[in-house]
Motif scaffolding. Structure first.
Motif: not given
Length: 227
Positions: A5-17
């Motif tokens: 589970v990735t996304g690049g930018k911090g704070g977008v909710g990766k950990s929650t997802v």
């Protein structure tokens, strides 16, 4: 199956997802953010210890928690002692024992993200509708493609409407799951439990379940292309 589970930018909710998706997939979630761990901590050996050669990855998995987890340490000394290149073998060991692993990748596009993507069979890309987050998601998508981590699904998190989902799906080349702002998700996160347990009838829980089924379908198709 190893799913990043990735996304690049911090704070977008990766950990929650990652946490909620692991619950829906009955998978072990691995907190692979070596410098800024965000998933629930637990006593005993953690990923820092594993990557420093002080602990076995399977023995470091905690099963007596709402979601089985291989937590990461939170100390600077632990992060310095960790050898990131050991992450690949650690994830493979956990997957061999438990079958399914969801990796909560750190923000950015550094080598630690690349290691998780190298070993992952598929990835889920998380972003918010904000322009900087989408721009970083595009770069993360390019890295995943370069490392042959197939993009299973995109999560458009904290979205007020689904208006940008179609454009995002076209640009990044995968179906989009929209997760709106949710009191149910916020409550579950505060309690350290998956939303499917705290509020199983909520929209957020239904979207997470749909996301999990989409991942299952993608992985089945990739591993069994003939049907």
């Amino acid at each position: 199956m190893i799913l990043a589970v990735t996304g690049g930018k911090g704070g977008v909710g990766k950990s929650t997802v990652a946490y909620n998706l692991a619950a829906a997939l009955d998978a072990v979630v691995v907190d692979a953010d070596l410098g800024m761990a965000d998933l629930p901590a637990a006593r005993g050996p953690d990923l820092h210890d594993v990557l420093a050669g002080r602990a076995d990855p399977v023995e470091a998995v905690r099963e007596g928690t709402p979601v089985a987890i291989l937590p990461c340490g939170r100390s600077l000394a632990g992060a310095r002692a960790a050898e990131p290149t050991r992450l690949v073998s650690a994830l493979e060991s956990v997957a061999a024992e438990y079958g399914r692993v969801v990796v909560d990748c750190p923000a950015g596009l550094g080598g630690d993200v690349g290691l998780a993507l190298c070993v992952a069979e598929a990835c889920v890309l998380v972003t918010t509708p904000a322009e900087p987050a989408v721009a970083d998601a595009v770069r993360a998508r390019a890295l995943a493609r370069e490392l042959d981590a197939g993009l299973s699904r995109i999560v458009l998190n904290r979205a007020g409407t689904a208006g940008t989902a179609d454009a995002l799906a076209r640009e990044l080349g995968a179906p989009v799951t929209v997760l709106p702002e949710s009191t149910a998700m916020a409550d579950a996160q505060a309690r350290g439990e998956p939303v499917t347990e705290v509020a199983p009838e909520s929209t957020a829980a239904a979207r997470i379940e749909a996301l999990a089924e989409g991942v299952r379908t993608t992985v089945r198709s990739a591993t069994n292309p003939g049907g």
